[in-house]
Design a protein around this motif. Sequence first.
Motif, PDB file in Angstrom:
ATOM      1  N   ASP A   1      49.272  42.270  68.238  1.00 16.34           N
ATOM      2  CA  ASP A   1      48.536  43.222  67.394  1.00 16.34           C
ATOM      3  C   ASP A   1      47.859  44.338  68.187  1.00 16.34           C
ATOM      4  O   ASP A   1      47.112  45.149  67.607  1.00 16.34           O
ATOM      5  CB  ASP A   1      47.483  42.512  66.529  1.00 16.34           C
ATOM      6  CG  ASP A   1      48.099  41.524  65.552  1.00 16.34           C
ATOM      7  OD1 ASP A   1      49.244  41.782  65.109  1.00 16.34           O
ATOM      8  OD2 ASP A   1      47.454  40.510  65.245  1.00 16.34           O
ATOM      9  N   GLU A   2      48.131  44.429  69.487  1.00 17.96           N
ATOM     10  CA  GLU A   2      47.589  45.540  70.272  1.00 17.96           C
ATOM     11  C   GLU A   2      48.414  46.806  70.022  1.00 17.96           C
ATOM     12  O   GLU A   2      49.641  46.745  69.908  1.00 17.96           O
ATOM     13  CB  GLU A   2      47.636  45.211  71.769  1.00 17.96           C
ATOM     14  CG  GLU A   2      46.618  44.202  72.225  1.00 17.96           C
ATOM     15  CD  GLU A   2      45.209  44.771  72.244  1.00 17.96           C
ATOM     16  OE1 GLU A   2      45.039  45.980  72.481  1.00 17.96           O
ATOM     17  OE2 GLU A   2      44.265  43.992  72.018  1.00 17.96           O
ATOM     18  N   PRO A   3      47.755  47.981  69.941  1.00 16.96           N
ATOM     19  CA  PRO A   3      48.507  49.234  69.844  1.00 16.96           C
ATOM     20  C   PRO A   3      49.405  49.403  71.070  1.00 16.96           C
ATOM     21  O   PRO A   3      49.011  49.051  72.190  1.00 16.96           O
ATOM     22  CB  PRO A   3      47.419  50.310  69.807  1.00 16.96           C
ATOM     23  CG  PRO A   3      46.191  49.602  69.360  1.00 16.96           C
ATOM     24  CD  PRO A   3      46.299  48.208  69.908  1.00 16.96           C
TER      25      PRO A   3
ATOM     26  N   THR B   1      57.941  45.235  68.097  1.00 14.75           N
ATOM     27  CA  THR B   1      56.787  45.839  67.438  1.00 14.75           C
ATOM     28  C   THR B   1      56.803  45.487  65.957  1.00 14.75           C
ATOM     29  O   THR B   1      57.843  45.117  65.394  1.00 14.75           O
ATOM     30  CB  THR B   1      56.800  47.370  67.588  1.00 14.75           C
ATOM     31  OG1 THR B   1      57.917  47.911  66.852  1.00 14.75           O
ATOM     32  CG2 THR B   1      56.904  47.779  69.050  1.00 14.75           C
TER      33      THR B   1
ATOM     34  N   ARG C   1      51.782  54.724  64.452  1.00 15.72           N
ATOM     35  CA  ARG C   1      51.509  54.040  65.699  1.00 15.72           C
ATOM     36  C   ARG C   1      52.309  52.759  65.743  1.00 15.72           C
ATOM     37  O   ARG C   1      52.464  52.066  64.740  1.00 15.72           O
ATOM     38  CB  ARG C   1      50.016  53.721  65.799  1.00 15.72           C
ATOM     39  CG  ARG C   1      49.158  54.916  66.114  1.00 15.72           C
ATOM     40  CD  ARG C   1      47.677  54.563  66.094  1.00 15.72           C
ATOM     41  NE  ARG C   1      47.359  53.385  66.902  1.00 15.72           N
ATOM     42  CZ  ARG C   1      46.123  52.948  67.114  1.00 15.72           C
ATOM     43  NH1 ARG C   1      45.099  53.588  66.550  1.00 15.72           N
ATOM     44  NH2 ARG C   1      45.904  51.883  67.852  1.00 15.72           N
TER      45      ARG C   1
ATOM     46  N   THR D   1      52.741  48.894  67.047  1.00 16.27           N
ATOM     47  CA  THR D   1      51.858  47.767  67.329  1.00 16.27           C
ATOM     48  C   THR D   1      52.687  46.617  67.879  1.00 16.27           C
ATOM     49  O   THR D   1      53.721  46.253  67.313  1.00 16.27           O
ATOM     50  CB  THR D   1      51.131  47.309  66.047  1.00 16.27           C
ATOM     51  OG1 THR D   1      50.447  48.435  65.483  1.00 16.27           O
ATOM     52  CG2 THR D   1      50.127  46.214  66.352  1.00 16.27           C
TER      53      THR D   1
END
Length: 382
Positions: free
Chosen positions: A95-97, A61, A23, A25
């Motif tokens: 730090d949000e996906p 990211t 994922r 981030t």
Amino acid sequence: MAVHSLHEYRRANHPTTMSTLPRLTLRELRVRAVNVPMRLPLQTSGGTIQVAPLALIDLYTQEGVTGTTYLFCYTPLALKPVVELLANLSALLKDEPLVPFELDQKLKRQFRLLGSKGLTGMAMAGIDMAAWDALARAQELPLVRLLGGQPRPVAAYNSCGLGLIGSEHASAQATQLLDAGFTAIKVRLGYAHVHTDLEVVRAVRRAIGNGVHLMADYNQGLSVPEAIHRMQVLADEGLYWIEEPTLADDFIGHAQIRSKARVAVQMGENWWGPHEMAAGLAAGASDLGMPDAMKIGGVSGWLRAAALGEAAGMPLSSHLFPEVSAHLLAVTPTCHWLEYVDWASPILQEPQRIENGHALMADAPGCGMAWNEANVQRYLAQ
């Protein structure tokens, strides 16, 4: 230093997990303000635009992949506030996906009381477009492939210049706009008298011939009665469409104009999100639609708009942002025309390619945009 390919990141950091797609981030947003001189200044009924005020966005990211896009802020007066708002949102989203639909919902909650139009809507769309670009780069796919399509030529019309410059200058400029094989161009109208509109349309038509589509745009400059009158005067001039004859949020007025017009009515560049598009459709405000990638809500908003367009059977064109719009139109079921402008070309390493009147997209990761850093530094807003 950030890399643009997750393959490079994996190879360098996780050589034993190449089949795993981690994922992404969000780490931070880097936003820069530039005022890019326009090759052909644009004079409309709302004023003259001589520079393109652009907010350049790099979304970094934690995994080392960078998403890139830009916003067109219309006036230098709005450029600094947009950049500052994006800088503030960088800390909020750290730090949000990197999940565009979830980011969209988070930001809408954040701005529920303020609203998600205007500067807030622009900032939200910029984040969305950069996020989708990063996701496509992470999977080493062009955006169109990530969205389920494939790169293909998209018919484009040349929308550079041809402002309110009079019939003599307009006819000369119109022939220049046919370079690169364009078979469609757009002229701005809204002179003090309808006879001047008619004179300009006829002069441009004589210059380009009958084999070229000619669109016209009033940039919201008329009252409803005046728009009805002028569209009747222009009805037999072979115009492909007439765009935003009255205020963009007057759906009822547009419907009244459309009911009496013998030329297709185009609108949509000022739909702030799919809900406004739905309201326009419900009112029967136009024959055609042209969402703006920024105002409609970025890639996420465009996908929703494309679904509405398909359900209504409405041909959809794009407004500005040709670099990302080509990818979006290629997955739009009712794809119509791409509006080509060269306003961002000076600050891009590889400007949008046009060949035989069609926008081409490279089979490269993301939207294929990378900054020409020398020109970015040259045009940085003070």
